[in-house]
Design a protein around this motif. Structure first.
Motif, PDB file in Angstrom:
ATOM      1  N   SER A 155      -9.552  28.212 -51.400  1.00  0.00           N
ATOM      2  CA  SER A 155      -8.110  28.407 -51.444  1.00  0.00           C
ATOM      3  C   SER A 155      -7.473  27.912 -50.144  1.00  0.00           C
ATOM      4  CB  SER A 155      -7.787  29.890 -51.656  1.00  0.00           C
ATOM      5  OG  SER A 155      -6.409  30.136 -51.498  1.00  0.00           O
ATOM      6  N   GLY A 156      -6.615  26.918 -50.263  1.00  0.00           N
ATOM      7  CA  GLY A 156      -5.927  26.405 -49.075  1.00  0.00           C
ATOM      8  C   GLY A 156      -4.908  27.377 -48.523  1.00  0.00           C
ATOM      9  N   HIS A 157      -4.210  28.107 -49.390  1.00  0.00           N
ATOM     10  CA  HIS A 157      -3.250  29.114 -48.929  1.00  0.00           C
ATOM     11  C   HIS A 157      -3.942  30.181 -48.083  1.00  0.00           C
ATOM     12  CE1 HIS A 157      -0.314  27.385 -51.636  1.00  0.00           C
ATOM     13  NE2 HIS A 157       0.584  28.272 -51.262  1.00  0.00           N
ATOM     14  N   THR A 158      -5.094  30.637 -48.551  1.00  0.00           N
ATOM     15  CA  THR A 158      -5.804  31.696 -47.833  1.00  0.00           C
ATOM     16  C   THR A 158      -6.328  31.197 -46.495  1.00  0.00           C
ATOM     17  OG1 THR A 158      -6.443  32.651 -49.958  1.00  0.00           O
ATOM     18  CG2 THR A 158      -7.650  33.375 -48.020  1.00  0.00           C
ATOM     19  N   ALA A 159      -6.983  30.040 -46.495  1.00  0.00           N
ATOM     20  CA  ALA A 159      -7.520  29.498 -45.244  1.00  0.00           C
ATOM     21  C   ALA A 159      -6.406  29.192 -44.251  1.00  0.00           C
ATOM     22  CB  ALA A 159      -8.337  28.244 -45.533  1.00  0.00           C
ATOM     23  N   ASN A 160      -5.284  28.669 -44.746  1.00  0.00           N
ATOM     24  CA  ASN A 160      -4.169  28.375 -43.850  1.00  0.00           C
ATOM     25  C   ASN A 160      -3.575  29.647 -43.255  1.00  0.00           C
ATOM     26  OD1 ASN A 160      -2.020  26.345 -42.896  1.00  0.00           O
ATOM     27  ND2 ASN A 160      -0.794  27.915 -43.908  1.00  0.00           N
ATOM     28  N   ALA A 161      -3.485  30.714 -44.048  1.00  0.00           N
ATOM     29  CA  ALA A 161      -2.981  31.981 -43.511  1.00  0.00           C
ATOM     30  C   ALA A 161      -3.903  32.530 -42.428  1.00  0.00           C
ATOM     31  CB  ALA A 161      -2.826  32.996 -44.643  1.00  0.00           C
ATOM     32  N   VAL A 162      -5.205  32.413 -42.631  1.00  0.00           N
ATOM     33  CA  VAL A 162      -6.158  32.891 -41.621  1.00  0.00           C
ATOM     34  C   VAL A 162      -5.997  32.103 -40.320  1.00  0.00           C
ATOM     35  CG1 VAL A 162      -8.596  33.145 -41.056  1.00  0.00           C
ATOM     36  CG2 VAL A 162      -7.788  33.710 -43.345  1.00  0.00           C
ATOM     37  N   VAL A 163      -5.915  30.782 -40.416  1.00  0.00           N
ATOM     38  CA  VAL A 163      -5.882  29.936 -39.217  1.00  0.00           C
ATOM     39  C   VAL A 163      -4.531  30.022 -38.518  1.00  0.00           C
ATOM     40  CG1 VAL A 163      -5.987  27.552 -38.403  1.00  0.00           C
ATOM     41  CG2 VAL A 163      -7.648  28.381 -40.076  1.00  0.00           C
ATOM     42  N   THR A 164      -3.444  29.873 -39.270  1.00  0.00           N
ATOM     43  CA  THR A 164      -2.117  29.803 -38.650  1.00  0.00           C
ATOM     44  C   THR A 164      -1.753  31.097 -37.939  1.00  0.00           C
ATOM     45  OG1 THR A 164      -1.435  28.263 -40.381  1.00  0.00           O
ATOM     46  CG2 THR A 164       0.297  29.274 -39.058  1.00  0.00           C
ATOM     47  N   TRP A 165      -1.930  32.226 -38.629  1.00  0.00           N
ATOM     48  CA  TRP A 165      -1.586  33.496 -37.994  1.00  0.00           C
ATOM     49  C   TRP A 165      -2.682  33.969 -37.039  1.00  0.00           C
ATOM     50  CZ3 TRP A 165       3.284  34.029 -38.578  1.00  0.00           C
ATOM     51  CH2 TRP A 165       3.916  33.615 -39.756  1.00  0.00           C
ATOM     52  N   GLY A 166      -3.899  33.532 -37.268  1.00  0.00           N
ATOM     53  CA  GLY A 166      -4.972  33.895 -36.341  1.00  0.00           C
ATOM     54  C   GLY A 166      -4.876  33.181 -35.008  1.00  0.00           C
ATOM     55  N   VAL A 167      -4.275  31.986 -34.979  1.00  0.00           N
ATOM     56  CA  VAL A 167      -4.114  31.262 -33.715  1.00  0.00           C
ATOM     57  C   VAL A 167      -3.238  32.051 -32.743  1.00  0.00           C
ATOM     58  CG1 VAL A 167      -2.984  29.232 -32.728  1.00  0.00           C
ATOM     59  CG2 VAL A 167      -4.617  28.968 -34.572  1.00  0.00           C
ATOM     60  N   LEU A 168      -2.261  32.787 -33.267  1.00  0.00           N
ATOM     61  CA  LEU A 168      -1.418  33.598 -32.388  1.00  0.00           C
ATOM     62  C   LEU A 168      -2.246  34.646 -31.659  1.00  0.00           C
ATOM     63  CD1 LEU A 168       1.716  34.135 -34.672  1.00  0.00           C
ATOM     64  CD2 LEU A 168       1.366  32.425 -32.878  1.00  0.00           C
ATOM     65  N   ALA A 169      -3.172  35.283 -32.356  1.00  0.00           N
ATOM     66  CA  ALA A 169      -4.050  36.249 -31.696  1.00  0.00           C
ATOM     67  C   ALA A 169      -5.020  35.547 -30.758  1.00  0.00           C
ATOM     68  CB  ALA A 169      -4.813  37.062 -32.738  1.00  0.00           C
ATOM     69  N   TYR A 170      -5.473  34.371 -31.125  1.00  0.00           N
ATOM     70  CA  TYR A 170      -6.402  33.617 -30.271  1.00  0.00           C
ATOM     71  C   TYR A 170      -5.755  33.231 -28.941  1.00  0.00           C
ATOM     72  CZ  TYR A 170      -9.328  29.707 -28.748  1.00  0.00           C
ATOM     73  OH  TYR A 170     -10.113  28.856 -28.011  1.00  0.00           O
ATOM     74  N   LEU A 171      -4.458  32.913 -28.956  1.00  0.00           N
ATOM     75  CA  LEU A 171      -3.751  32.480 -27.753  1.00  0.00           C
ATOM     76  C   LEU A 171      -3.075  33.633 -27.008  1.00  0.00           C
ATOM     77  CD1 LEU A 171      -2.088  29.257 -29.192  1.00  0.00           C
ATOM     78  CD2 LEU A 171      -4.053  29.373 -27.657  1.00  0.00           C
ATOM     79  N   ALA A 172      -3.258  34.860 -27.451  1.00  0.00           N
ATOM     80  CA  ALA A 172      -2.633  36.002 -26.774  1.00  0.00           C
ATOM     81  C   ALA A 172      -3.174  36.121 -25.353  1.00  0.00           C
ATOM     82  CB  ALA A 172      -2.892  37.287 -27.552  1.00  0.00           C
ATOM     83  N   THR A 173      -2.312  36.532 -24.429  1.00  0.00           N
ATOM     84  CA  THR A 173      -2.674  36.600 -23.009  1.00  0.00           C
ATOM     85  C   THR A 173      -3.063  37.997 -22.547  1.00  0.00           C
ATOM     86  OG1 THR A 173      -0.331  36.874 -22.453  1.00  0.00           O
ATOM     87  CG2 THR A 173      -1.219  34.630 -22.440  1.00  0.00           C
ATOM     88  N   THR A 174      -2.819  39.019 -23.351  1.00  0.00           N
ATOM     89  CA  THR A 174      -3.166  40.390 -22.975  1.00  0.00           C
ATOM     90  C   THR A 174      -3.982  41.017 -24.101  1.00  0.00           C
ATOM     91  OG1 THR A 174      -1.100  41.281 -23.897  1.00  0.00           O
ATOM     92  CG2 THR A 174      -1.097  40.642 -21.563  1.00  0.00           C
ATOM     93  N   PRO A 175      -4.868  41.976 -23.788  1.00  0.00           N
ATOM     94  CA  PRO A 175      -5.664  42.623 -24.850  1.00  0.00           C
ATOM     95  C   PRO A 175      -4.813  43.349 -25.883  1.00  0.00           C
ATOM     96  CG  PRO A 175      -6.627  43.023 -22.682  1.00  0.00           C
ATOM     97  CD  PRO A 175      -5.295  42.388 -22.441  1.00  0.00           C
ATOM     98  N   SER A 176      -3.740  44.005 -25.436  1.00  0.00           N
ATOM     99  CA  SER A 176      -2.897  44.720 -26.397  1.00  0.00           C
ATOM    100  C   SER A 176      -2.214  43.762 -27.357  1.00  0.00           C
ATOM    101  CB  SER A 176      -1.852  45.553 -25.652  1.00  0.00           C
ATOM    102  OG  SER A 176      -1.038  44.712 -24.837  1.00  0.00           O
ATOM    103  N   ALA A 177      -1.688  42.655 -26.843  1.00  0.00           N
ATOM    104  CA  ALA A 177      -1.059  41.661 -27.716  1.00  0.00           C
ATOM    105  C   ALA A 177      -2.082  41.048 -28.663  1.00  0.00           C
ATOM    106  CB  ALA A 177      -0.395  40.577 -26.878  1.00  0.00           C
ATOM    107  N   ARG A 178      -3.302  40.845 -28.189  1.00  0.00           N
ATOM    108  CA  ARG A 178      -4.337  40.287 -29.065  1.00  0.00           C
ATOM    109  C   ARG A 178      -4.676  41.242 -30.203  1.00  0.00           C
ATOM    110  NH1 ARG A 178      -7.535  39.319 -25.384  1.00  0.00           N
ATOM    111  NH2 ARG A 178      -6.872  37.173 -25.011  1.00  0.00           N
ATOM    112  N   ARG A 179      -4.744  42.529 -29.917  1.00  0.00           N
ATOM    113  CA  ARG A 179      -5.046  43.498 -30.970  1.00  0.00           C
ATOM    114  C   ARG A 179      -3.925  43.553 -32.006  1.00  0.00           C
ATOM    115  NH1 ARG A 179      -7.205  46.508 -26.527  1.00  0.00           N
ATOM    116  NH2 ARG A 179      -5.172  47.532 -26.238  1.00  0.00           N
ATOM    117  N   VAL A 180      -2.678  43.582 -31.539  1.00  0.00           N
ATOM    118  CA  VAL A 180      -1.546  43.657 -32.465  1.00  0.00           C
ATOM    119  C   VAL A 180      -1.475  42.406 -33.335  1.00  0.00           C
ATOM    120  CG1 VAL A 180       0.968  43.752 -32.615  1.00  0.00           C
ATOM    121  CG2 VAL A 180      -0.237  45.219 -30.996  1.00  0.00           C
ATOM    122  N   LEU A 181      -1.617  41.243 -32.712  1.00  0.00           N
ATOM    123  CA  LEU A 181      -1.535  39.998 -33.480  1.00  0.00           C
ATOM    124  C   LEU A 181      -2.732  39.823 -34.406  1.00  0.00           C
ATOM    125  CD1 LEU A 181      -0.169  37.592 -30.723  1.00  0.00           C
ATOM    126  CD2 LEU A 181       1.071  38.541 -32.676  1.00  0.00           C
TER     127      LEU A 181
END
Length: 344
Positions: A155-181
């Motif tokens: 499923s392209g929709h599912t994989a894209n949702a994982v990657v696109t929104w997961g990149v925000l957590a990957y690039l988070a600069t603080t542990p709290s922001a990473r957990r929330v994202l």
């Protein structure tokens, strides 16, 4: 956001802030990557061999969730947009562009670009290679519908949702922001995958493989951090060379102290006996005008021109105003006009 403003911000402070830590391929990441890869291979093998997973696909498809709970259909039609590549990429790119401007680095945008490129290559290759048909186009009950010219697995929709929104957590600069994202990205990824099954656009196995495909990209993204850093340096260096060729880099003006120092060096080389003015208020009072004149460069000597070579002020050629009792120079001399008076 204009790219010129982003690059101008980068030139103000090329060094990254000290609190930005680039994720590394740790041992935990390697273990999770290996486990996810095993799950990915198991799902593909289960669909190829037409096992219980394929029977589950047909059971859910024939159940038709969109008919059992029609009240959710209108809302989920809009919610599934969170997994479409175009709208989500534009939204996340705008946010990461602002992050790039604030942090004075192109890494957020480049990381998103690398993740989407990996997503298109890996997911697209499996889609085309297996050619599975979707539930609405299935032809044989119980069949895996593989190698039939479709492009639904994974499923392209599912994989894209994982990657696109997961990149925000990957690039988070603080542990709290990473957990929330991470929580937000997981909710969006799980919700989009379940929505595609509800709408009947994907099999259950499509969604499972889409989750695994997106997670593999996020877990393996630290391997591409050196390439991202190299790309950032290359882009900035290439832009600097283009600006030099176009003459867009201006030389900053020299300060008065630098001008005086350069003048003093020129006088010393030429053997000028007049020393440059470097004293304080008392020195200014003693030297007077000569001291003030040494603060600024003199124009080079020019040859003196005669009066005839200078440009006249008035078209008539005379600088003196016409006297009412005198005849103009261009008037002819009459017989009764004395020569001395006519010449003035």
């Amino acid at each position: 956001m204009r790219t010129d403003r982003v690059f101008a911000r980068l030139e103000q402070e090329p060094e990254r802030p000290s609190n930005l830590q680039v994720p590394r391929m740790s041992r935990i990441r390697r273990v999770l990557f290996g486990m996810t890869l095993v799950v990915y291979a198991a799902i593909v093998g289960a669909v190829l061999t037409t096992t219980r997973l394929v029977r589950l696909d047909w059971q859910v498809m024939l159940f038709r969730p969109y008919q059992e709970w029609p009240e959710w259909h209108a809302f989920l039609d809009y919610f599934v947009v969170l997994g479409q590549r175009g709208p989500t990429a534009v939204l996340v790119a705008a946010w990461l562009g602002w992050r790039s401007w604030r942090q004075r680095t192109l890494r957020p945008l480049l990381a998103l670009g690398v993740a989407l490129l990996l997503l298109n290559v890996t997911v697209g290759a499996v889609k085309i290679g297996l050619g599975r048909l979707g539930p609405h186009y299935a032809t044989s009950v119980g069949s895996a519908e593989l190698f039939a010219g479709g492009d639904i697995f994974p499923s392209g929709h599912t994989a894209n949702a994982v990657v696109t929104w997961g990149v925000l957590a990957y690039l988070a600069t603080t542990p709290s922001a990473r957990r929330v994202l991470s929580v937000v990205g997981a909710v969006f990824a799980l919700g989009v995958g379940a929505t595609t099954v509800y709408l009947g656009t994907h099999w259950v196995s499509d969604v499972l493989l889409g989750w695994a495909a997106g997670l593999l990209i996020l877990l393996g993204l630290p391997w591409f951090e050196p390439s991202i850093a190299w790309a950032e340096q290359w882009i900035l260096a290439h832009r600097g060379r283009l600006r030099e060729r176009r003459g867009l880099i201006s030389v900053p003006p020299l300060s008065p102290v630098a001008v005086r120092a350069a003048m003093a060096a020129q006088r010393a080389e030429a053997g000028d006996p007049v020393a440059p003015h470097t004293g304080g208020a008392g020195s200014r009072a003693g030297h007077g005008t000569a001291a003030r004149n040494t603060d600024w460069p003199h124009h080079p000597a020019r040859p003196h021109t005669s009066r005839s070579e200078r440009t006249p002020v008035t078209p008539s050629g005379s600088r003196r105003p016409q006297h009412p009792d005198r005849a103009p120079r261009t008037a002819p001399l009459g017989p009764s006009t004395p020569r001395g008076r006519a010449s003035g």
